[in-house]
Design a protein around this motif. Sequence first.
Motif, PDB file in Angstrom:
ATOM      1  N   CYS A 159      11.924 -14.202   6.532  1.00 42.33           N
ATOM      2  CA  CYS A 159      10.728 -13.777   5.804  1.00 42.33           C
ATOM      3  C   CYS A 159       9.774 -14.952   5.573  1.00 42.33           C
ATOM      4  O   CYS A 159      10.185 -16.036   5.161  1.00 42.33           O
ATOM      5  N   MET A 160       8.500 -14.702   5.834  1.00 35.62           N
ATOM      6  CA  MET A 160       7.443 -15.678   5.587  1.00 35.62           C
ATOM      7  C   MET A 160       6.325 -14.992   4.810  1.00 35.62           C
ATOM      8  O   MET A 160       6.032 -13.813   5.017  1.00 35.62           O
ATOM      9  N   THR A 161       5.696 -15.755   3.922  1.00 33.00           N
ATOM     10  CA  THR A 161       4.444 -15.333   3.303  1.00 33.00           C
ATOM     11  C   THR A 161       3.315 -16.073   3.997  1.00 33.00           C
ATOM     12  O   THR A 161       3.400 -17.288   4.204  1.00 33.00           O
ATOM     13  N   HIS A 162       2.275 -15.347   4.380  1.00 33.65           N
ATOM     14  CA  HIS A 162       1.158 -15.943   5.113  1.00 33.65           C
ATOM     15  C   HIS A 162      -0.076 -15.951   4.227  1.00 33.65           C
ATOM     16  O   HIS A 162      -0.511 -14.901   3.732  1.00 33.65           O
ATOM     17  N   ILE A 163      -0.632 -17.139   4.044  1.00 35.58           N
ATOM     18  CA  ILE A 163      -1.823 -17.313   3.214  1.00 35.58           C
ATOM     19  C   ILE A 163      -3.019 -17.490   4.135  1.00 35.58           C
ATOM     20  O   ILE A 163      -3.059 -18.417   4.956  1.00 35.58           O
ATOM     21  N   GLU A 207      -5.419 -16.300  -9.372  1.00 33.94           N
ATOM     22  CA  GLU A 207      -6.399 -15.394  -8.775  1.00 33.94           C
ATOM     23  C   GLU A 207      -6.135 -15.114  -7.294  1.00 33.94           C
ATOM     24  O   GLU A 207      -6.885 -14.361  -6.646  1.00 33.94           O
ATOM     25  N   THR A 208      -5.076 -15.679  -6.723  1.00 31.43           N
ATOM     26  CA  THR A 208      -4.729 -15.400  -5.325  1.00 31.43           C
ATOM     27  C   THR A 208      -4.485 -13.912  -5.135  1.00 31.43           C
ATOM     28  O   THR A 208      -3.722 -13.286  -5.876  1.00 31.43           O
ATOM     29  N   ARG A 209      -5.144 -13.345  -4.142  1.00 27.99           N
ATOM     30  CA  ARG A 209      -4.912 -11.929  -3.822  1.00 27.99           C
ATOM     31  C   ARG A 209      -3.593 -11.784  -3.069  1.00 27.99           C
ATOM     32  O   ARG A 209      -3.314 -12.549  -2.136  1.00 27.99           O
ATOM     33  N   LEU A 210      -2.792 -10.793  -3.451  1.00 25.38           N
ATOM     34  CA  LEU A 210      -1.520 -10.516  -2.802  1.00 25.38           C
ATOM     35  C   LEU A 210      -1.576  -9.135  -2.156  1.00 25.38           C
ATOM     36  O   LEU A 210      -1.973  -8.161  -2.799  1.00 25.38           O
ATOM     37  N   PHE A 211      -1.150  -9.073  -0.894  1.00 28.80           N
ATOM     38  CA  PHE A 211      -1.165  -7.819  -0.152  1.00 28.80           C
ATOM     39  C   PHE A 211       0.263  -7.424   0.211  1.00 28.80           C
ATOM     40  O   PHE A 211       1.011  -8.218   0.784  1.00 28.80           O
ATOM     41  N   MET A 212       0.607  -6.178  -0.122  1.00 30.85           N
ATOM     42  CA  MET A 212       1.960  -5.663   0.036  1.00 30.85           C
ATOM     43  C   MET A 212       2.188  -5.139   1.454  1.00 30.85           C
ATOM     44  O   MET A 212       1.271  -4.674   2.118  1.00 30.85           O
ATOM     45  N   CYS A 213       3.438  -5.159   1.861  1.00 31.09           N
ATOM     46  CA  CYS A 213       3.816  -4.516   3.122  1.00 31.09           C
ATOM     47  C   CYS A 213       4.170  -3.043   2.901  1.00 31.09           C
ATOM     48  O   CYS A 213       4.059  -2.241   3.826  1.00 31.09           O
ATOM     49  N   HIS A 214       4.599  -2.717   1.680  1.00 31.63           N
ATOM     50  CA  HIS A 214       4.998  -1.336   1.374  1.00 31.63           C
ATOM     51  C   HIS A 214       4.513  -0.939  -0.013  1.00 31.63           C
ATOM     52  O   HIS A 214       4.346  -1.790  -0.888  1.00 31.63           O
ATOM     53  N   ASP A 215       4.358   0.362  -0.197  1.00 34.77           N
ATOM     54  CA  ASP A 215       4.182   0.904  -1.537  1.00 34.77           C
ATOM     55  C   ASP A 215       4.831   2.276  -1.572  1.00 34.77           C
ATOM     56  O   ASP A 215       4.599   3.107  -0.680  1.00 34.77           O
ATOM     57  N   TYR A 216       5.678   2.491  -2.570  1.00 32.80           N
ATOM     58  CA  TYR A 216       6.433   3.736  -2.688  1.00 32.80           C
ATOM     59  C   TYR A 216       5.916   4.621  -3.820  1.00 32.80           C
ATOM     60  O   TYR A 216       6.579   5.573  -4.211  1.00 32.80           O
ATOM     61  N   MET A 217       4.763   4.284  -4.363  1.00 33.59           N
ATOM     62  CA  MET A 217       4.044   5.116  -5.321  1.00 33.59           C
ATOM     63  C   MET A 217       4.918   5.574  -6.486  1.00 33.59           C
ATOM     64  O   MET A 217       5.101   6.779  -6.708  1.00 33.59           O
ATOM     65  N   PRO A 218       5.507   4.617  -7.238  1.00 35.71           N
ATOM     66  CA  PRO A 218       6.376   5.002  -8.354  1.00 35.71           C
ATOM     67  C   PRO A 218       5.647   5.869  -9.371  1.00 35.71           C
ATOM     68  O   PRO A 218       4.448   5.706  -9.605  1.00 35.71           O
ATOM     69  N   THR A 227      -2.796  -6.711  -5.201  1.00 39.55           N
ATOM     70  CA  THR A 227      -2.673  -7.158  -6.578  1.00 39.55           C
ATOM     71  C   THR A 227      -2.973  -8.651  -6.606  1.00 39.55           C
ATOM     72  O   THR A 227      -3.574  -9.183  -5.673  1.00 39.55           O
ATOM     73  N   THR A 228      -2.607  -9.332  -7.674  1.00 37.40           N
ATOM     74  CA  THR A 228      -2.825 -10.775  -7.794  1.00 37.40           C
ATOM     75  C   THR A 228      -1.566 -11.443  -8.306  1.00 37.40           C
ATOM     76  O   THR A 228      -0.667 -10.796  -8.858  1.00 37.40           O
ATOM     77  N   VAL A 229      -1.525 -12.750  -8.139  1.00 37.39           N
ATOM     78  CA  VAL A 229      -0.420 -13.516  -8.708  1.00 37.39           C
ATOM     79  C   VAL A 229      -0.347 -13.299 -10.216  1.00 37.39           C
ATOM     80  O   VAL A 229       0.727 -13.088 -10.791  1.00 37.39           O
ATOM     81  N   ALA A 230      -1.494 -13.334 -10.881  1.00 34.76           N
ATOM     82  CA  ALA A 230      -1.507 -13.162 -12.332  1.00 34.76           C
ATOM     83  C   ALA A 230      -0.909 -11.821 -12.746  1.00 34.76           C
ATOM     84  O   ALA A 230      -0.117 -11.754 -13.705  1.00 34.76           O
ATOM     85  N   ALA A 231      -1.252 -10.764 -12.035  1.00 32.25           N
ATOM     86  CA  ALA A 231      -0.741  -9.437 -12.380  1.00 32.25           C
ATOM     87  C   ALA A 231       0.761  -9.350 -12.167  1.00 32.25           C
ATOM     88  O   ALA A 231       1.481  -8.724 -12.965  1.00 32.25           O
ATOM     89  N   GLU A 232       1.252  -9.971 -11.099  1.00 33.03           N
ATOM     90  CA  GLU A 232       2.695  -9.963 -10.854  1.00 33.03           C
ATOM     91  C   GLU A 232       3.435 -10.752 -11.932  1.00 33.03           C
ATOM     92  O   GLU A 232       4.481 -10.318 -12.431  1.00 33.03           O
ATOM     93  N   LYS A 233       2.906 -11.890 -12.297  1.00 30.99           N
ATOM     94  CA  LYS A 233       3.547 -12.705 -13.331  1.00 30.99           C
ATOM     95  C   LYS A 233       3.605 -11.974 -14.660  1.00 30.99           C
ATOM     96  O   LYS A 233       4.581 -12.070 -15.413  1.00 30.99           O
TER      97      LYS A 233
END
Length: 296
Positions: A159-163, A207-218, A227-233
């Motif tokens: 797994c890699m995260t690409h910026i 403020e880094t934007r984060l883009f998901m590979c999946h969403d299961y609509m909980p 989303t953003t880093v801030a929102a995840e934290k």
Amino acid sequence: MTDNIRVDFDHKPEVVPFFDEPTNTFSYVVKDPTSKSCAVVDSVMEIDYAAGRLSLDGADKIIDYIRSHDLKLEWFIETHVHADHLSAAPYIQEKLGGRVGIGSQITVVQDTFGKIFNAGTEFARDGSQFDQLFEDGDEYTVGNMVCHAIHTPGHTPACMTHIMGDAAFVGDTLFMPDGGTARADFPGGDARILYKSIQRVLSLPDETRLFMCHDYMPNGREVEYETTVAAEKEANIHVHVGTSEDQFVAMREARDATLGMPRLILPSLQVNMRAGHLPGAEDNGTVYLKLPLNVL
């Protein structure tokens, strides 16, 4: 920490999502804001497993978008060897060019699953099916935009995260805050390593934007992908600020023990460990995907 990785807030790429509903997978076209160059992240080839039929409708939509906007495709980025969908990279590459890249630990995945599928000596386990094997911290460009690959294992070894500019494509490492995190019980997965990888992502600027590979609509909400880093934290239900490593590992391992295998794991791995190529046809001219019994 992300060491010397710099998020470039002066480059805000245009990110266009393509959602494959049967696998809850997002593919992205990522355009350099200062040129016509773009990358495709985590493309999808559809499969009707029961019928043994492949479809490339989603890939054709990506191709049509790139052509209609007169873009130059430079990279296919595979964030990891997906266990829930098949890559369409070779099909799109044949039409539009570009290079296919994945994390260098693909060789570990190939060795593991090459044995499970008894792939034989004709299946190289050196990553040579891909055009580029990224090491942690590697840089590459999409047009004038400098991009960074950081190793974020735990879900899988590769797994890699690409910026890319101000955007980070996290693969399955994180989901939307109300979705939590990826499982870590596949061969080569590790919940403790996943926690450390997530902390690397969350050490990026808020403020880094984060883009998901999946969403299961909980809870039945509408599909979301950004989303953003801030929102995840602040709000990630599995790993918000204050969640200790031991707490996360206990939660993740207990949760994983309740999960069944993804519906498409067996066809997906056979194709994706080959960079999206199918196994070679047998002597009757037919391509087969194997169904190994009692191994996963």
